[in-house]
Write a protein that holds these residues in place. Structure first.
Motif, PDB file in Angstrom:
ATOM      1  N   ALA A   1    -118.335 -20.567  10.835  1.00 28.38           N
ATOM      2  CA  ALA A   1    -117.044 -21.077  11.297  1.00 28.38           C
ATOM      3  C   ALA A   1    -115.944 -20.772  10.291  1.00 28.38           C
ATOM      4  CB  ALA A   1    -117.134 -22.578  11.545  1.00 28.38           C
ATOM      5  N   ALA A   2    -116.278 -20.796   8.998  1.00 28.06           N
ATOM      6  CA  ALA A   2    -115.278 -20.543   7.953  1.00 28.06           C
ATOM      7  C   ALA A   2    -114.758 -19.108   7.985  1.00 28.06           C
ATOM      8  CB  ALA A   2    -115.875 -20.849   6.577  1.00 28.06           C
ATOM      9  N   THR A   3    -115.476 -18.202   8.659  1.00 21.38           N
ATOM     10  CA  THR A   3    -114.984 -16.827   8.767  1.00 21.38           C
ATOM     11  C   THR A   3    -113.896 -16.707   9.835  1.00 21.38           C
ATOM     12  OG1 THR A   3    -116.587 -16.061  10.449  1.00 21.38           O
ATOM     13  CG2 THR A   3    -117.278 -16.006   8.130  1.00 21.38           C
ATOM     14  N   GLY A   4    -113.753 -17.749  10.649  1.00 19.94           N
ATOM     15  CA  GLY A   4    -112.693 -17.741  11.654  1.00 19.94           C
ATOM     16  C   GLY A   4    -111.611 -18.763  11.387  1.00 19.94           C
ATOM     17  N   TRP A   5    -111.969 -19.803  10.627  1.00 25.64           N
ATOM     18  CA  TRP A   5    -111.025 -20.875  10.325  1.00 25.64           C
ATOM     19  C   TRP A   5    -111.181 -21.224   8.842  1.00 25.64           C
ATOM     20  CZ3 TRP A   5    -107.025 -22.745  12.958  1.00 25.64           C
ATOM     21  CH2 TRP A   5    -106.425 -23.925  12.511  1.00 25.64           C
ATOM     22  N   ALA A   6    -110.216 -20.829   8.048  1.00 23.15           N
ATOM     23  CA  ALA A   6    -110.317 -21.010   6.600  1.00 23.15           C
ATOM     24  C   ALA A   6    -110.530 -22.473   6.239  1.00 23.15           C
ATOM     25  CB  ALA A   6    -109.069 -20.475   5.921  1.00 23.15           C
ATOM     26  N   SER A   7    -111.463 -22.696   5.317  1.00 26.81           N
ATOM     27  CA  SER A   7    -111.800 -24.058   4.913  1.00 26.81           C
ATOM     28  C   SER A   7    -111.742 -24.178   3.397  1.00 26.81           C
ATOM     29  CB  SER A   7    -113.207 -24.416   5.401  1.00 26.81           C
ATOM     30  OG  SER A   7    -113.657 -25.633   4.850  1.00 26.81           O
ATOM     31  N   GLU A   8    -111.323 -25.349   2.940  1.00 29.04           N
ATOM     32  CA  GLU A   8    -111.274 -25.616   1.503  1.00 29.04           C
ATOM     33  C   GLU A   8    -112.545 -26.299   1.006  1.00 29.04           C
ATOM     34  OE1 GLU A   8    -108.942 -24.563  -0.459  1.00 29.04           O
ATOM     35  OE2 GLU A   8    -107.723 -23.762   1.175  1.00 29.04           O
ATOM     36  N   GLY A   9    -113.494 -26.492   1.901  1.00 28.07           N
ATOM     37  CA  GLY A   9    -114.707 -27.217   1.543  1.00 28.07           C
ATOM     38  C   GLY A   9    -115.660 -26.402   0.705  1.00 28.07           C
ATOM     39  N   PRO A  10    -116.829 -26.952   0.411  1.00 29.07           N
ATOM     40  CA  PRO A  10    -117.823 -26.247  -0.412  1.00 29.07           C
ATOM     41  C   PRO A  10    -118.358 -25.013   0.311  1.00 29.07           C
ATOM     42  CG  PRO A  10    -118.767 -28.245   0.529  1.00 29.07           C
ATOM     43  CD  PRO A  10    -117.300 -28.293   0.819  1.00 29.07           C
ATOM     44  N   ASP A  11    -118.898 -24.102  -0.457  1.00 34.09           N
ATOM     45  CA  ASP A  11    -119.458 -22.870   0.102  1.00 34.09           C
ATOM     46  C   ASP A  11    -120.862 -23.168   0.619  1.00 34.09           C
ATOM     47  OD1 ASP A  11    -120.483 -20.352   0.625  1.00 34.09           O
ATOM     48  OD2 ASP A  11    -119.415 -19.418  -1.042  1.00 34.09           O
ATOM     49  N   THR A  12    -120.947 -23.393   1.915  1.00 35.25           N
ATOM     50  CA  THR A  12    -122.233 -23.800   2.484  1.00 35.25           C
ATOM     51  C   THR A  12    -123.243 -22.662   2.502  1.00 35.25           C
ATOM     52  OG1 THR A  12    -121.454 -23.313   4.731  1.00 35.25           O
ATOM     53  CG2 THR A  12    -121.153 -25.567   3.908  1.00 35.25           C
ATOM     54  N   LEU A  13    -122.791 -21.424   2.527  1.00 29.24           N
ATOM     55  CA  LEU A  13    -123.736 -20.308   2.524  1.00 29.24           C
ATOM     56  C   LEU A  13    -124.434 -20.184   1.175  1.00 29.24           C
ATOM     57  CD1 LEU A  13    -121.811 -17.553   4.522  1.00 29.24           C
ATOM     58  CD2 LEU A  13    -123.548 -19.146   5.348  1.00 29.24           C
ATOM     59  N   ILE A  14    -123.692 -20.373   0.101  1.00 28.15           N
ATOM     60  CA  ILE A  14    -124.320 -20.345  -1.223  1.00 28.15           C
ATOM     61  C   ILE A  14    -125.297 -21.501  -1.363  1.00 28.15           C
ATOM     62  CG2 ILE A  14    -123.894 -20.579  -3.698  1.00 28.15           C
ATOM     63  CD1 ILE A  14    -123.193 -17.845  -2.590  1.00 28.15           C
ATOM     64  N   ALA A  15    -124.909 -22.677  -0.872  1.00 25.97           N
ATOM     65  CA  ALA A  15    -125.817 -23.822  -0.919  1.00 25.97           C
ATOM     66  C   ALA A  15    -127.096 -23.533  -0.142  1.00 25.97           C
ATOM     67  CB  ALA A  15    -125.120 -25.060  -0.354  1.00 25.97           C
ATOM     68  N   ALA A  16    -126.955 -22.888   1.021  1.00 26.69           N
ATOM     69  CA  ALA A  16    -128.130 -22.550   1.823  1.00 26.69           C
ATOM     70  C   ALA A  16    -128.999 -21.518   1.114  1.00 26.69           C
ATOM     71  CB  ALA A  16    -127.685 -22.025   3.188  1.00 26.69           C
ATOM     72  N   ARG A  17    -128.350 -20.521   0.488  1.00 29.65           N
ATOM     73  CA  ARG A  17    -129.125 -19.512  -0.233  1.00 29.65           C
ATOM     74  C   ARG A  17    -129.973 -20.150  -1.331  1.00 29.65           C
ATOM     75  NH1 ARG A  17    -126.015 -15.953  -4.459  1.00 29.65           N
ATOM     76  NH2 ARG A  17    -126.167 -18.020  -5.432  1.00 29.65           N
ATOM     77  N   ASP A  18    -129.407 -21.116  -2.002  1.00 33.04           N
ATOM     78  CA  ASP A  18    -130.125 -21.766  -3.100  1.00 33.04           C
ATOM     79  C   ASP A  18    -131.227 -22.688  -2.606  1.00 33.04           C
ATOM     80  OD1 ASP A  18    -128.417 -20.433  -4.796  1.00 33.04           O
ATOM     81  OD2 ASP A  18    -127.082 -22.158  -5.103  1.00 33.04           O
ATOM     82  N   ASP A  19    -131.181 -23.057  -1.310  1.00 29.15           N
ATOM     83  CA  ASP A  19    -132.173 -23.991  -0.752  1.00 29.15           C
ATOM     84  C   ASP A  19    -133.000 -23.369   0.363  1.00 29.15           C
ATOM     85  OD1 ASP A  19    -131.473 -26.068  -2.427  1.00 29.15           O
ATOM     86  OD2 ASP A  19    -130.026 -26.934  -1.035  1.00 29.15           O
TER      87      ASP A  19
END
Length: 545
Positions: A82-100
């Protein structure tokens, strides 16, 4: 089981173009079960419906409510997409997922496969190609059993396969991508999936510089594609545009972009696709020398400059418009920055485009040497990966300043002009540069340039090696008389001459001095009544035959 049924149904509906039905399925199942996993699935459906803001909000709800690994990882993947279509200031969920990623171990296999796909898709859609590759490297190959039924493979499987093809393409690995794309075409079973594969093949053929095939595919898809009503159908139009722009069909590419984007601001597209689309529109205006239109498109692009996803693309837009307006220095700065930023994420196709834009700016600044050097590097690196459109673009830019690319190594006679082929034959006949110049009525400098291109085309370091390589192509001697005998040492020297070795190489191989080799070569010339090493090679090959 409700998760698997919902996943199966939603993905079937999305593959069929029924995004409204998919969202209804996910929303109603979520309400009935109060399962946050279904919120993540709904966020994905909303993204595919091109409601990026709503998708981001729903993904945030899914993140807050997630209570198990599958729900959490799906929510992270959906939020990243969703962040690729609507810019978000939140945490980077993809990096979090990669680490988990280990959290996916032990989850339902079909759910795990989909989540891993969605993570890679989110990274790819955001131009984070290196991260997308990491997700795929950590994932098993797609199984044909994904959500399969007795009726056959799941229709969404083709969409998942094509994501891998797109990643290879945008990394500049065109030859590999075409192989994967052709394989996906063979396995596609649904009409919309086949159209997606064909649109992707248009992109690939364009970057492989196969202009005729691109035109044929674009003609077919212009008739066959439905109106762009969701992310998948808009993406098909955009993929065709990418293929057309790669073959310099700028005006037609612009038409497909405007159809894909839905509005002059291309608001139906993701951030990166919007930036790339605006760049194609700027390129179309620049090709018409229309500064007013180019500047107008630039203004629409400027708000995206600070977005990490779009930055290198917007920098190229600014470079193009600055060059058209006469500010070559600013154009060079933006283009150099665009190349650097694209390299950070392994965006090879964009790196190549940035190098072309940068070379144009340097040419305008009378820095032709630097431009030529970078274009030569680009052309050489593109051949091995199959990105021949980049090589053609580099050749066009060099022609604009009266220069030519060095022939591709191994291209042989196909990489040479008629005059260069004539020079090659004279070289192997033993002519020196001065003699060739007299024979062809050229200057010695011109002959020297031609010889260097001939050596590059055949991938050899010296005239001797060229003679050895081309000797089999020349008529053999018709003299039936056996040549005068040679000593064993002279025979050894001849064996090395046939291989194209220089005197220094023969000296090293035989353990004798260069001066001794020179004496042996001279004696062979005298005994066999020849004036060149190619003459020696021809007699030697005749004897072997």
């Amino acid at each position: 089981m409700h998760r698997r049924r919902a996943l199966d149904t939603v993905l079937r509906q999305l593959a069929a173009g029924d995004s409204a039905g998919a969202n209804e399925t996910a929303a109603s199942t979520s309400d009935d079960t109060n399962d946050p996993y279904l919120l993540g699935l709904l966020a994905f459906g909303q993204f595919m419906s091109q409601d990026f803001e709503l998708s981001a909000r729903t993904a945030a709800r899914a993140l807050d409510a997630a209570a198990d690994p599958a729900a959490l990882m799906l929510a992270r993947a959906a939020a990243g997409l969703a962040a690729t279509g609507w810019a978000s200031e939140g945490p980077d969920t993809l990096i979090a997922a990669r680490d988990d990623l280990a959290l996916l171990d032990g989850t339902d296999p079909d759910s795990e496969t989909f989540i891993r796909y969605l993570l890679a898709e989110g990274a790819l859609s955001g131009g984070r190609l290196r991260l997308s590759g990491e997700f795929l490297a950590a994932s098993p190959d797609l199984s044909p059993d994904f959500l399969a039924t007795d009726a056959g493979p799941h229709p969404f499987l083709t969409i998942m396969r094509i994501m891998r093809v797109r990643l290879h393409c945008f990394q500049g690995r065109i030859t590999e991508a075409i192989e994967l794309g052709e394989a996906a075409r063979e396995l596609a079973t649904e009409t919309r999936a086949e159209l997606l594969v064909d649109a992707t093949l248009c992109l690939l053929r364009g970057n492989a510089a196969q202009k005729g095939q691109v035109r044929e595919i674009a003609d077919w898809l212009e008739r066959a594609l439905p109106d762009p009503t969701d992310h998948l159908s808009s993406g098909c139009y955009l993929l065709v545009a990418f293929g057309l722009i790669a073959t310099a069909d700028v005006a037609r590419a612009a038409r497909f972009v405007l159809l894909a984007g839905g509005t002059p601001g291309l608001d139906k597209l993701t951030i990166l696709d919007r930036a790339l689309g605006l760049e194609m529109l700027v390129a179309a205006a620049v090709s018409d020398h229309d500064l007013t239109s180019a500047a107008a498109w630039r203004e629409r692009a400027l708000p995206l400059l600070d977005d990490r996803i779009a930055r290198p693309t917007i920098e190229r837009i600014l470079s193009r418009v600055d060059l058209l307006s006469g500010d070559a220095a600013s154009s060079e700065r933006f283009a150099a920055s665009a190349v650097e930023h694209a390299q950070e994420d392994d965006r090879a196709i964009e790196v190549a485009e940035g190098e072309i834009v940068l070379a144009r700016a340097r040419i305008a600044l009378s820095r032709r040497g630097a431009a030529s050097a970078s274009l030569e590097v680009l052309a050489r690196s593109s051949v091995g990966s199959g990105h021949l459109a980049a090589r053609q673009s580099a050749a066009r830019e060099l022609r604009s300043i009266g220069r030519r690319l060095r022939p591709a190594t191994g291209s042989g006679f196909d990489g040479l002009s008629a005059r260069e082929r004539a020079v090659a034959l004279l070289v192997v006949e033993g002519f020196g540069n001065q003699a060739i110049a007299a024979e062809l009525h050229l200057s010695e400098h011109t002959v020297q340039v031609h010889v260097s291109r001939v050596l590059a085309a055949f991938g050899v370091p010296s005239r001797f090696a060229l003679a050895a390589q081309l000797a089999p192509l020349l008529p053999q001697t018709t003299d039936d008389a056996a040549p005068p005998p040679l000593t064993p040492r002279q025979h050894a020297v001849v064996d090395h001459i046939v291989l194209g070795h220089s005197n220094e190489q023969i000296s090293h191989q035989l353990g004798v001095s260069v001066k001794t080799v020179e004496k042996h070569v001279s004696e062979v010339f005298r005994r066999w009544n020849v004036a060149s090493r190619i003459g020696v090679s021809r007699i030697a090959r005749t004897r072997e035959g």
